[in-house]
Motif scaffolding. Sequence first.
Motif, PDB file in Angstrom:
ATOM      1  N   UNK A   1      21.888  33.402 -45.933  1.00 32.17           N
ATOM      2  CA  UNK A   1      21.234  33.461 -44.622  1.00 32.17           C
ATOM      3  C   UNK A   1      19.770  33.812 -44.838  1.00 32.17           C
ATOM      4  N   UNK A   2      18.899  33.116 -44.112  1.00 31.90           N
ATOM      5  CA  UNK A   2      17.453  33.334 -44.230  1.00 31.90           C
ATOM      6  C   UNK A   2      16.879  33.611 -42.851  1.00 31.90           C
ATOM      7  N   UNK A   3      16.178  34.745 -42.726  1.00 37.37           N
ATOM      8  CA  UNK A   3      15.498  35.108 -41.493  1.00 37.37           C
ATOM      9  C   UNK A   3      13.997  35.152 -41.745  1.00 37.37           C
ATOM     10  N   UNK A   4      13.210  34.774 -40.737  1.00 37.55           N
ATOM     11  CA  UNK A   4      11.760  34.795 -40.883  1.00 37.55           C
ATOM     12  C   UNK A   4      11.083  35.438 -39.690  1.00 37.55           C
ATOM     13  N   UNK A   5      10.034  36.215 -39.965  1.00 36.35           N
ATOM     14  CA  UNK A   5       9.262  36.880 -38.915  1.00 36.35           C
ATOM     15  C   UNK A   5       7.779  36.656 -39.192  1.00 36.35           C
ATOM     16  N   UNK A   6       7.015  36.367 -38.150  1.00 32.34           N
ATOM     17  CA  UNK A   6       5.586  36.117 -38.323  1.00 32.34           C
ATOM     18  C   UNK A   6       4.866  36.434 -37.022  1.00 32.34           C
ATOM     19  N   UNK A   7       3.582  36.759 -37.125  1.00 31.82           N
ATOM     20  CA  UNK A   7       2.773  37.065 -35.945  1.00 31.82           C
ATOM     21  C   UNK A   7       2.404  35.811 -35.167  1.00 31.82           C
ATOM     22  N   UNK A   8       2.298  34.671 -35.858  1.00 31.04           N
ATOM     23  CA  UNK A   8       1.805  33.437 -35.256  1.00 31.04           C
ATOM     24  C   UNK A   8       2.937  32.561 -34.745  1.00 31.04           C
TER      25      UNK A   8
END
Length: 311
Positions: free
Chosen positions: A165-172
């Motif tokens: 499982x891959x999760x991603x978080x970013x400001x943009x």
Amino acid sequence: MSAIQFSSGDVIADRRADYARMLSEAGDHAAAAELLEQALEIVPGWTAGWLLLGEAHQKAGQVEQAIEAFRRVEDLDETGIFGAELKLALLGAAPTPETPPSAYVEGLFDDYADRFETALLDKLNYSVPEKLFALARPHAPFALTVDLGCGTGLFGVEVAGATHRLEGFDLSANMLAKAEEKGIYRHLAQADLSSEAAADVLFAEGLAKARADLVSAADVLMYLGSLDTTFALARDLLKPGGLFAFSVEDAGEAEQGYTLLPSLRYAHTETYIRTLIAAFGFDLLQMQKTDIRMDGGKLVYGILFLARLTA
């Protein structure tokens, strides 16, 4: 910044600003500044115009005039999207901020999203994702990887085949949209890693603490100064024994733990990072000093780290 943000709303002022840009591109920055001053006489509340004026004065070596212009930007720009405090800090007219204005970083990458990968991979020889994953690969497979500051998903592409499982978080938001197109992330969300409020997003309903086997931050920390908040988030995300893989730009033997560069990115010292690793309960497994990209025709050097959260 977008064309709308850089328009004064006045045709004559915009025309003079366009001529000023041409003069600046030709190397006549002092003449460009004169034209921008004329434009600002017409629209004195034009924030982006003051920014352009400050940059022209700075390139012309007119430091005091540049500082005055950037102070006007700071006064007019309530959100911080133009990054005036960073520019003032570089000129010695303000203290170096611990983190850049979130609006500045968000605007930078929202505008950059469409050409981000082409610029990095085709023009700047960007190599952090593959080099950083090479450090983590011997410890694969991973049940869950959390990709902090995931951008368009370049590190995600490297790790996707080695994680369930891959999760991603970013400001943009625009970067997240590009990451979603890759179809490799099971969860994507917008989060400001410079803020303690990021925990509300990273640990929202259904997203438990101590859930990750690997937390990554590839080419992210150079857009932050103080890294205490990010290290705390990584610690809280990881299971005991989990891995934190991340990169920084190398500040060399700088006296301070982090330094604001002319690129408006931050460089960090090895000593500062080692101190944080120990303070937040990690053991350093590997460290690699290497070139990470080109900038202005020159190699940029960084440090890659792989640390393990102690049980």
